[in-house]
Design a protein around this motif. Structure first.
Motif, PDB file in Angstrom:
ATOM      1  N   TRP A 194       0.916  -1.108  -0.227  1.00 65.32           N
ATOM      2  CA  TRP A 194      -0.227   0.049  -0.153  1.00 65.32           C
ATOM      3  C   TRP A 194       0.573   1.585   0.040  1.00 65.32           C
ATOM      4  N   HIS A 195       2.170   1.265   1.224  1.00 62.05           N
ATOM      5  CA  HIS A 195       2.717   2.546   0.858  1.00 62.05           C
ATOM      6  C   HIS A 195       3.270   2.430   0.166  1.00 62.05           C
ATOM      7  N   TRP A 196       4.100   4.387  -1.063  1.00 59.63           N
ATOM      8  CA  TRP A 196       4.920   4.025  -1.700  1.00 59.63           C
ATOM      9  C   TRP A 196       6.483   4.220  -1.192  1.00 59.63           C
ATOM     10  N   THR A 197       6.768   3.519  -1.665  1.00 64.81           N
ATOM     11  CA  THR A 197       8.084   2.797  -1.760  1.00 64.81           C
ATOM     12  C   THR A 197       9.562   2.943  -3.181  1.00 64.81           C
ATOM     13  N   GLU A 198      10.575   3.338  -2.648  1.00 67.90           N
ATOM     14  CA  GLU A 198      11.382   4.112  -4.089  1.00 67.90           C
ATOM     15  C   GLU A 198      13.194   3.670  -3.660  1.00 67.90           C
ATOM     16  N   ARG A 199      12.788   2.824  -4.667  1.00 62.47           N
ATOM     17  CA  ARG A 199      14.429   2.438  -4.721  1.00 62.47           C
ATOM     18  C   ARG A 199      15.357   2.597  -6.262  1.00 62.47           C
ATOM     19  N   ASP A 200      16.274   3.468  -5.083  1.00 64.33           N
ATOM     20  CA  ASP A 200      17.445   4.265  -5.988  1.00 64.33           C
ATOM     21  C   ASP A 200      18.238   3.415  -6.826  1.00 64.33           C
ATOM     22  N   VAL A 201      18.390   3.667  -7.758  1.00 63.01           N
ATOM     23  CA  VAL A 201      19.167   2.635  -9.031  1.00 63.01           C
ATOM     24  C   VAL A 201      20.092   3.087  -9.918  1.00 63.01           C
ATOM     25  N   SER A 202      20.817   4.527  -9.001  1.00 57.81           N
ATOM     26  CA  SER A 202      21.184   5.153  -9.956  1.00 57.81           C
ATOM     27  C   SER A 202      22.784   4.875 -10.027  1.00 57.81           C
ATOM     28  N   SER A 203      23.640   4.326  -8.939  1.00 58.11           N
ATOM     29  CA  SER A 203      24.858   3.460  -9.366  1.00 58.11           C
ATOM     30  C   SER A 203      24.521   1.855  -9.658  1.00 58.11           C
ATOM     31  N   TRP A 204      23.795   1.250  -9.461  1.00 58.68           N
ATOM     32  CA  TRP A 204      23.037   0.280 -10.377  1.00 58.68           C
ATOM     33  C   TRP A 204      23.568   0.245 -12.122  1.00 58.68           C
ATOM     34  N   SER A 205      22.508   1.128 -12.119  1.00 61.58           N
ATOM     35  CA  SER A 205      22.437   1.861 -13.539  1.00 61.58           C
ATOM     36  C   SER A 205      23.732   1.800 -13.873  1.00 61.58           C
ATOM     37  N   THR A 206      24.325   2.784 -13.404  1.00 59.12           N
ATOM     38  CA  THR A 206      25.632   3.060 -14.200  1.00 59.12           C
ATOM     39  C   THR A 206      26.459   2.236 -14.554  1.00 59.12           C
ATOM     40  N   GLU A 207      26.837   1.215 -13.482  1.00 67.41           N
ATOM     41  CA  GLU A 207      27.865  -0.408 -13.944  1.00 67.41           C
ATOM     42  C   GLU A 207      27.427  -0.810 -13.826  1.00 67.41           C
ATOM     43  N   LYS A 208      25.590  -0.562 -15.073  1.00 62.65           N
ATOM     44  CA  LYS A 208      25.392  -1.743 -16.117  1.00 62.65           C
ATOM     45  C   LYS A 208      25.578  -1.108 -17.417  1.00 62.65           C
ATOM     46  N   LEU A 209      25.506   0.390 -17.034  1.00 62.90           N
ATOM     47  CA  LEU A 209      25.131   0.616 -18.977  1.00 62.90           C
ATOM     48  C   LEU A 209      26.839   1.103 -19.271  1.00 62.90           C
ATOM     49  N   LYS A 210      27.743   0.398 -18.157  1.00 59.43           N
ATOM     50  CA  LYS A 210      29.242   0.806 -18.873  1.00 59.43           C
ATOM     51  C   LYS A 210      29.630  -0.283 -19.264  1.00 59.43           C
ATOM     52  N   GLU A 211      28.529  -1.286 -18.741  1.00 57.75           N
ATOM     53  CA  GLU A 211      28.894  -2.682 -18.817  1.00 57.75           C
ATOM     54  C   GLU A 211      28.819  -3.445 -20.679  1.00 57.75           C
ATOM     55  N   LEU A 212      27.019  -2.645 -20.091  1.00 64.16           N
ATOM     56  CA  LEU A 212      26.664  -3.017 -21.700  1.00 64.16           C
ATOM     57  C   LEU A 212      27.044  -2.279 -22.641  1.00 64.16           C
ATOM     58  N   LEU A 213      27.550  -1.095 -22.468  1.00 66.41           N
ATOM     59  CA  LEU A 213      28.322  -0.184 -23.568  1.00 66.41           C
ATOM     60  C   LEU A 213      29.498  -0.514 -23.878  1.00 66.41           C
ATOM     61  N   GLN A 214      30.252  -0.490 -23.557  1.00 71.08           N
ATOM     62  CA  GLN A 214      32.265  -1.121 -23.398  1.00 71.08           C
ATOM     63  C   GLN A 214      32.125  -2.361 -23.586  1.00 71.08           C
ATOM     64  N   ALA A 215      30.803  -3.292 -24.465  1.00 71.54           N
ATOM     65  CA  ALA A 215      30.551  -4.485 -25.292  1.00 71.54           C
ATOM     66  C   ALA A 215      30.939  -4.406 -26.639  1.00 71.54           C
ATOM     67  N   VAL A 216      29.905  -2.884 -27.185  1.00 70.62           N
ATOM     68  CA  VAL A 216      29.661  -2.994 -28.564  1.00 70.62           C
ATOM     69  C   VAL A 216      30.792  -2.670 -29.099  1.00 70.62           C
ATOM     70  N   VAL A 217      30.359  -4.020 -30.319  1.00 73.41           N
ATOM     71  CA  VAL A 217      31.501  -3.834 -31.314  1.00 73.41           C
ATOM     72  C   VAL A 217      30.527  -3.884 -33.056  1.00 73.41           C
ATOM     73  N   VAL A 218      31.366  -3.438 -33.754  1.00 76.48           N
ATOM     74  CA  VAL A 218      30.666  -3.327 -35.323  1.00 76.48           C
ATOM     75  C   VAL A 218      31.295  -3.932 -36.295  1.00 76.48           C
ATOM     76  N   LYS A 219      31.550  -4.977 -37.411  1.00 76.26           N
ATOM     77  CA  LYS A 219      32.426  -5.639 -38.452  1.00 76.26           C
ATOM     78  C   LYS A 219      32.141  -5.298 -39.596  1.00 76.26           C
ATOM     79  N   ASN A 220      32.281  -4.737 -40.831  1.00 76.06           N
ATOM     80  CA  ASN A 220      32.421  -5.209 -41.705  1.00 76.06           C
ATOM     81  C   ASN A 220      33.264  -5.358 -43.221  1.00 76.06           C
ATOM     82  N   GLU A 221      33.079  -5.347 -44.199  1.00 74.11           N
ATOM     83  CA  GLU A 221      34.629  -5.435 -44.925  1.00 74.11           C
ATOM     84  C   GLU A 221      35.407  -4.304 -45.310  1.00 74.11           C
ATOM     85  N   ASP A 222      35.015  -2.931 -44.647  1.00 76.87           N
ATOM     86  CA  ASP A 222      35.513  -2.217 -44.207  1.00 76.87           C
ATOM     87  C   ASP A 222      36.313  -1.568 -43.136  1.00 76.87           C
ATOM     88  N   GLY A 223      36.268  -2.642 -41.875  1.00 81.08           N
ATOM     89  CA  GLY A 223      37.093  -2.697 -40.696  1.00 81.08           C
ATOM     90  C   GLY A 223      36.105  -3.165 -39.928  1.00 81.08           C
TER      91      GLY A 223
END
Length: 338
Positions: free
Chosen positions: A25-54
């Motif tokens: 019933w009550h309003w509860t809130e969870r701050d997930v900024s720190s977790w989000s920062t680490e998760k976004l870094k993990e996902l974005l630093q894994a981005v790799v793309v390739k084609n015939e140019d390199g």
């Protein structure tokens, strides 16, 4: 005050061993900024793309400015996130020549669908032109959006466990997000699965909202801000289309908000059909703006009819944040609420 175990059952706590948020019933809130920062870094630093140019890859997450939180109100989860993201990328051509560049995602928030996210890709200063820039803009941009989609999906599944607790009678609240099985994780990365829209014709529960805010300006000036495309783009800080005539269309925040003007009475009143892009297709709320002159200030009365119940808080928050605060911060019309 009711005695222990008496009164409104929403406030009875002895039926839970941990005495926590009975029946959600009550309003509860969870701050997930720190977790989000680490998760976004993990996902974005894994981005790799390739084609015939390199090949190209995200080499560094140079800046992550923003915040994220999960709120539970009366058993309903509400997700808020807003980020400005800056990345560095490197490219290597087929003959081994190295290139450097940068990426900016200026507005990654819960207001935009994944495919609407703007991804700006450029070469660093003094770098020579290369076909790898096109590769990073197309395939790289698509993979960055997929990574951001995976972040949202994870936020709404694995990280929300425990935000909605079982009720006192032991029945689990409906709609609890289930954890994504590990076997399905790769599927989400390679093909972002967005929430399905409710089909046309499905009746949805709606509610009405009434908001009121004061601005240190005249009704004439405040009215003009709502119907002038350049001024709308100014306070939303995003591209917009505004056709200030009866029957004229408008699109704000890169298409996240759209609608049609139904009635325009200069300096007095605006009536419009208004919707978030994520609402069921064809469903609009009716928004009425009344501009009241109050001795040097303008009191704006906002009446919203037909808002989906599931988006009540999001709609209220959106008007207060993007309209009220946006206008005051951009044009200096700040005033206390009367």
């Amino acid at each position: 005050m009711a005695k222990w175990g008496e009164g409104d059952p929403r406030w009875i706590v002895e039926q839970r061993a941990d005495a926590t948020n009975v029946n959600n019933w009550h309003w509860t809130e969870r701050d997930v900024s720190s977790w989000s920062t680490e998760k976004l870094k993990e996902l974005l630093q894994a981005v790799v793309v390739k084609n015939e140019d390199g090949s190209c890859e995200v080499s560094e997450v140079s800046s992550l400015d923003g915040e994220a939180s999960i709120n539970n109100r009366k058993g309903k989860l509400i997700f808020f996130y807003e980020w400005t993201i800056k990345l560095k990328w490197t490219g290597t051509s087929q003959n081994g020549v190295k290139y450097k560049g940068f990426v900016e995602v200026p507005n990654f928030s819960d207001e935009n669908d994944i495919d609407e996210i703007e991804v700006k890709v450029n070469l660093s200063k003094d770098e020579p032109d290369t076909k790898l820039l096109a590769l990073m803009k197309t395939d790289g941009g698509m993979q960055i959006r997929k990574a951001l989609g995976h972040y949202v999906q994870t936020l709404k599944t694995e990280f929300t466990q425990g935000m909605i607790l079982p009720k006192a009678n032991g029945i689990e609240n409906e709609g609890i997000p289930k954890a994504v099985p590990k076997a399905d994780t790769q599927k989400i990365v390679t093909g972002v699965q967005l929430p399905k829209k409710v089909p046309v014709g499905v009746k949805i529960p709606t509610c009405n909202l009434n908001l009121r805010e004061s601005f240190l300006t005249s009704p004439e000036e405040l009215y003009r801000i709502f119907v002038t495309q350049e001024l709308v783009q100014g306070f939303t800080h995003a591209p917009a289309v505004v056709e200030p005539d009866k029957g004229g269309k408008f699109r704000l925040l890169d298409g996240s908000v759209a609608g049609e003007f139904l009635e325009l009475i200069p300096e007095q009143k605006i009536v419009m059909k208004w919707r978030f892009k994520s609402w069921p297709e064809g469903h609009f709320a009716t928004i009425t703006l009344n501009f009241i002159d109050t001795m040097g200030e303008t009191e704006l009365h906002v009446e919203c009819k037909g808002v989906p119940v599931s988006d009540e808080e999001r709609t209220r928050e959106g008007w207060q944040r993007y309209y009220f605060s946006g206008i005051k911060n951009t044009f200096g019309y700040g005033a206390r609420l009367c």
